[in-house]
Design an enzyme around this catalytic site. Structure first.
Site, PDB file in Angstrom:
ATOM      1  N   ARG A 233      26.816 -10.860  16.651  1.00  0.00           N
ATOM      2  CA  ARG A 233      26.564 -11.429  15.338  1.00  0.00           C
ATOM      3  C   ARG A 233      25.424 -10.705  14.652  1.00  0.00           C
ATOM      4  NH1 ARG A 233      30.621 -12.933  14.915  1.00  0.00           N
ATOM      5  NH2 ARG A 233      31.507 -14.942  14.379  1.00  0.00           N
ATOM      6  N   GLU A 262      27.417  -9.736   5.261  1.00  0.00           N
ATOM      7  CA  GLU A 262      28.687  -9.001   5.259  1.00  0.00           C
ATOM      8  C   GLU A 262      29.407  -9.277   3.955  1.00  0.00           C
ATOM      9  OE1 GLU A 262      30.790  -9.868   8.890  1.00  0.00           O
ATOM     10  OE2 GLU A 262      29.118  -9.197  10.128  1.00  0.00           O
ATOM     11  N   HIS A 280      32.989  -5.267  11.212  1.00  0.00           N
ATOM     12  CA  HIS A 280      33.311  -6.511  11.922  1.00  0.00           C
ATOM     13  C   HIS A 280      34.756  -6.467  12.453  1.00  0.00           C
ATOM     14  CE1 HIS A 280      32.122 -11.027  12.174  1.00  0.00           C
ATOM     15  NE2 HIS A 280      32.941 -10.706  13.166  1.00  0.00           N
TER      16      HIS A 280
HETATM   17  P1  NAD Z   1      30.072 -17.395  25.010  1.00  0.00           P
HETATM   18  O1  NAD Z   1      29.671 -18.711  24.503  1.00  0.00           O
HETATM   19  O2  NAD Z   1      31.136 -17.309  26.039  1.00  0.00           O
HETATM   20  O3  NAD Z   1      28.788 -16.640  25.585  1.00  0.00           O
HETATM   21  C1  NAD Z   1      27.537 -16.648  24.973  1.00  0.00           C
HETATM   22  C2  NAD Z   1      26.494 -16.573  26.068  1.00  0.00           C
HETATM   23  O4  NAD Z   1      25.233 -16.366  25.458  1.00  0.00           O
HETATM   24  C3  NAD Z   1      26.379 -17.837  26.917  1.00  0.00           C
HETATM   25  O5  NAD Z   1      26.572 -17.530  28.289  1.00  0.00           O
HETATM   26  C4  NAD Z   1      24.968 -18.318  26.650  1.00  0.00           C
HETATM   27  O6  NAD Z   1      24.377 -18.911  27.785  1.00  0.00           O
HETATM   28  C5  NAD Z   1      24.277 -17.045  26.265  1.00  0.00           C
HETATM   29  N1  NAD Z   1      23.066 -17.212  25.500  1.00  0.00           N
HETATM   30  C6  NAD Z   1      22.805 -18.118  24.536  1.00  0.00           C
HETATM   31  N2  NAD Z   1      21.553 -17.938  24.083  1.00  0.00           N
HETATM   32  C7  NAD Z   1      21.024 -16.890  24.768  1.00  0.00           C
HETATM   33  C8  NAD Z   1      19.779 -16.228  24.748  1.00  0.00           C
HETATM   34  N3  NAD Z   1      18.806 -16.587  23.915  1.00  0.00           N
HETATM   35  N4  NAD Z   1      19.595 -15.200  25.592  1.00  0.00           N
HETATM   36  C9  NAD Z   1      20.557 -14.826  26.448  1.00  0.00           C
HETATM   37  N5  NAD Z   1      21.762 -15.411  26.522  1.00  0.00           N
HETATM   38  C10 NAD Z   1      21.990 -16.423  25.685  1.00  0.00           C
HETATM   39  O7  NAD Z   1      30.451 -16.524  23.721  1.00  0.00           O
HETATM   40  P2  NAD Z   1      31.385 -15.263  23.667  1.00  0.00           P
HETATM   41  O8  NAD Z   1      32.788 -15.687  23.463  1.00  0.00           O
HETATM   42  O9  NAD Z   1      31.069 -14.351  24.794  1.00  0.00           O
HETATM   43  O10 NAD Z   1      30.899 -14.628  22.276  1.00  0.00           O
HETATM   44  C11 NAD Z   1      29.646 -13.985  22.185  1.00  0.00           C
HETATM   45  C12 NAD Z   1      29.346 -13.590  20.747  1.00  0.00           C
HETATM   46  O11 NAD Z   1      30.303 -12.659  20.282  1.00  0.00           O
HETATM   47  C13 NAD Z   1      29.392 -14.737  19.732  1.00  0.00           C
HETATM   48  O12 NAD Z   1      28.317 -14.559  18.827  1.00  0.00           O
HETATM   49  C14 NAD Z   1      30.687 -14.521  18.993  1.00  0.00           C
HETATM   50  O13 NAD Z   1      30.664 -15.059  17.719  1.00  0.00           O
HETATM   51  C15 NAD Z   1      30.729 -13.016  18.969  1.00  0.00           C
HETATM   52  N6  NAD Z   1      32.056 -12.429  18.733  1.00  0.00           N
HETATM   53  C16 NAD Z   1      32.115 -11.383  17.867  1.00  0.00           C
HETATM   54  C17 NAD Z   1      33.327 -10.771  17.644  1.00  0.00           C
HETATM   55  C18 NAD Z   1      33.434  -9.652  16.677  1.00  0.00           C
HETATM   56  O14 NAD Z   1      34.426  -9.571  15.981  1.00  0.00           O
HETATM   57  N7  NAD Z   1      32.475  -8.770  16.609  1.00  0.00           N
HETATM   58  C19 NAD Z   1      34.464 -11.220  18.322  1.00  0.00           C
HETATM   59  C20 NAD Z   1      34.364 -12.278  19.207  1.00  0.00           C
HETATM   60  C21 NAD Z   1      33.123 -12.876  19.410  1.00  0.00           C
HETATM   61  C1  MLT Z   2      34.447 -14.319  16.271  1.00  0.00           C
HETATM   62  O1  MLT Z   2      33.384 -14.925  16.298  1.00  0.00           O
HETATM   63  O2  MLT Z   2      35.467 -14.759  16.850  1.00  0.00           O
HETATM   64  C2  MLT Z   2      34.504 -13.024  15.578  1.00  0.00           C
HETATM   65  O3  MLT Z   2      33.560 -12.885  14.621  1.00  0.00           O
HETATM   66  C3  MLT Z   2      35.859 -12.605  15.205  1.00  0.00           C
HETATM   67  C4  MLT Z   2      36.325 -12.833  13.810  1.00  0.00           C
HETATM   68  O4  MLT Z   2      36.549 -13.950  13.417  1.00  0.00           O
HETATM   69  O5  MLT Z   2      36.511 -11.876  13.112  1.00  0.00           O
END
Ligand code: NAD
Ligand code: MLT
Length: 528
Positions: A233, A262, A280
């Site tokens: 994020r 964004e 993204h």
């Molecule tokens: P998740 O909830 O499975 O994992 C997040 C982890 O972060 C958890 O294990 C939690 O304990 C840990 N955490 C929380 N605060 C923390 C801190 N201060 N320090 C260290 N660890 C900490 O989530 P996920 O499905 O693995 O997703 C992770 C991130 O990726 C989210 O922000 C999600 O929105 C993002 N994401 C982005 C895209 C994209 O398109 N770029 C796609 C999917 C997910």
């Molecule tokens: C997500 O948090 O799942 C990602 O940002 C993916 C998206 O919605 O594009």
């Protein structure tokens, strides 16, 4: 009744097929809505589906007078004001698993592109420059990859990067040394990750605590020449601090998929040759988009069909099996809450819920929500539901305690709800009888056996001959027919209780007349 769904960000068409094929659902797809346009049209919809582009703010939620459910086709819900939705009793669901793989693969692609400067070299070649010296990269093998956040995506990245023979050093508040050892990775503090890593990738949600986690102070601790990846994020990295860290050579390169604002088009970071970026795209694969659209569509269908959703964000998430075990108690729980609240006109200060018998093996919090919903519904009506019940209770200063006891109380399962007001403590207990359904089995210290539905009169009186006759005649005079009757007393001639099931709602003037009988102290009419 038709259920209107607004799809405000573009979604995979195959994924929303389950919704299109369902009857009585009307779908409107309108993307790129301005804030004002969204606020104007939102009152017509019961469901809203978004990805990350649409911002579902408190203002939008306040205008959404008919909204029941918000579906986020993806993981992060930082574009939705979940607290505002909870307050209004709107359920928020997301699709946490569907894009894990794609986001992990994108992170690996960014890691490799960054380490070998592929985008820069490609760009130069496209501009007819053959420069082999300028684009010398580094191997990732034997380098330390620091992972901040070892959840779904972080874990997948760890496995993939191990395959590249990288040393993985991870920090997550929920990671233990034992778990890290089992995964074949090293466990570290945030400080360790910042100080020891050659590459750092973040996989955490954007929260108040994680905003600018990688700030000036954090960059100062890093090894000179570290490379940073953010496919989680925007906002987790302070972009100005990153710019300066690249300029002063602490950071040798950064691969960014997400940004504080964004679309990210005019930032000075994009002008730095050390920065590679994608707009993204972490979840932008055919597979992930289909998965998340299916997951969110199915949860919305479950919601419409009155089933429990699989991926709630503002409700405890229980798997199907655990829900199956507690679901039979829902109706009893709600009725106990409704029944108890009728026993007082005072402000409730404290509610204690005790679970006894076989049911203590189960996750009982969904049952407690039903009890509180039942209690609050008397004054708040349909506005209260399982989603906002605890929030609304808390806002009214009602303290809720939940406990389980292994003490056998004569029933295979027993729920006791006790309510404290300024001047009294009242309680009701109920059980679920095999094949017979819910029963109220005690009110305060009295034992009864009442099916909690329909019209019930609760009478506190003195145990004296003739009182039942007097009460019966008075009700007959008002054409109130008694269907069943339960009586219990503490001592002969002492305090006693009567629970009458009657065939219609009993008016206040009849109740007032009942308390004029000298043996009757207190009367309540309850409509369940
Ligand atoms: P998740 O909830 O499975 O994992 C997040 C982890 O972060 C958890 O294990 C939690 O304990 C840990 N955490 C929380 N605060 C923390 C801190 N201060 N320090 C260290 N660890 C900490 O989530 P996920 O499905 O693995 O997703 C992770 C991130 O990726 C989210 O922000 C999600 O929105 C993002 N994401 C982005 C895209 C994209 O398109 N770029 C796609 C999917 C997910
Ligand atoms: C997500 O948090 O799942 C990602 O940002 C993916 C998206 O919605 O594009």
């Amino acid at each position: 009744m038709t259920f209107n769904i607004l799809i405000a960000d573009s979604l995979n068409d195959e994924g929303i097929k389950p919704l299109r094929e369902a009857s009585d659902i009307h779908i409107v797809e309108q993307t790129n809505l301005s804030r004002d346009q969204l606020q104007d049209i939102i009152p017509s919809f019961q469901a809203l589906i978004v990805r990350s582009q649409t911002h579902v703010t408190r203002e939008v939620i306040e205008k959404a007078t008919n909204l029941k459910i918000i579906g986020r086709a993806g993981v992060g819900v930082d574009n939705i004001d979940v607290a505002a939705a909870t307050e209004k009793g709107i359920i928020v669901v997301n699709a946490p698993n569907g894009n894990t793989n794609s986001a992990a693969e994108h992170t690996m692609a960014m890691l490799m592109a960054l380490s070998r400067k592929i985008p820069q070299a490609y760009h130069a070649l496209k501009n007819k420059q053959w420069d082999r010296k300028r684009y010398i990269g580094v191997e990732v093998k034997n380098k330390t990859l620091g992972i901040i956040g070892l959840g779904r995506i972080g874990t997948e990245v760890a496995y993939r990067a191990s395959g590249q023979r990288m040393n993985i050093l991870a920090y997550d508040p929920y990671l233990t040394k034992e778990k890290a050892a089992k995964m074949g990775i090293e466990y570290g503090s945030l400080e360790d990750v910042l100080r020891k890593s050659d590459f750092i990738t973040v996989h955490i949600p954007l929260l108040n605590e994680t905003k600018h986690l990688l700030n000036r102070n954090a960059f100062k601790k890093m090894k000179a020449g570290v490379q940073i990846i953010n496919c989680a994020r925007g906002g987790i990295i302070d972009e100005d601090a990153l710019f300066d860290a690249i300029k002063n050579k602490t950071v040798a390169g950064a691969a960014l998929d997400v940004f504080e604002e964004e679309p990210f088009l005019n930032h000075r970071l994009l002008e730095l040759p050390e920065v590679i970026a994608t707009p993204h795209l972490g979840a932008s694969t055919i597979e992930a988009q289909e998965n998340v659209a299916i997951d969110v569509s199915q949860d919305i269908l479950r919601f419409i069909n009155g089933e429990l959703v699989r991926n709630p964000v503002n409700l405890p998430s229980l798997d199907k099996e655990r829900i199956r075990k507690v679901e039979p108690y829902f109706s009893l729980a709600e009725k106990l809450g409704e029944f108890l609240i009728y026993l007082t006109d005072e402000t409730v200060e404290d509610v204690s819920i005790e679970y006894a018998g076989n049911m203590i093996k189960n996750e009982v919090s969904p049952i407690s929500r039903k009890i509180i919903k039942g209690m609050l519904a008397r004054h708040l009506g349909t506005h209260v539901n399982e989603i906002n019940a605890l929030y609304l209770a808390d806002k009214r200063g009602i303290h809720i305690h939940e406990r389980k006891t292994s003490t056998k109380k004569g029933f295979s399962n027993l729920i006791t709800v006790e309510m404290k007001t300024k001047s009294a403590t009242r309680s009701v207990s109920g059980t679920l009888l095999d094949g017979l359904g819910p029963r109220i089995v005690s009110v305060d210290q009295y034992s009864v056996d009442v099916d909690p539905q329909g019209h019930i009169i609760v009478i506190h009186h003195t145990d004296q001959p003739g009182v039942i006759g007097k009460m019966g005649s008075l009700l007959a005079k008002h054409h109130v027919n008694i269907a069943t009757m339960q009586v219990d007393r503490l001592d002969i001639g002492g305090d006693a209780i009567m629970l009458l099931k009657v065939d219609k709602h009993v008016e206040k003037d009849v109740l007032r007349e009942l308390v004029t009988l000298e043996e009757i102290h207190h009367v309540r009419a309850i409509d369940l």
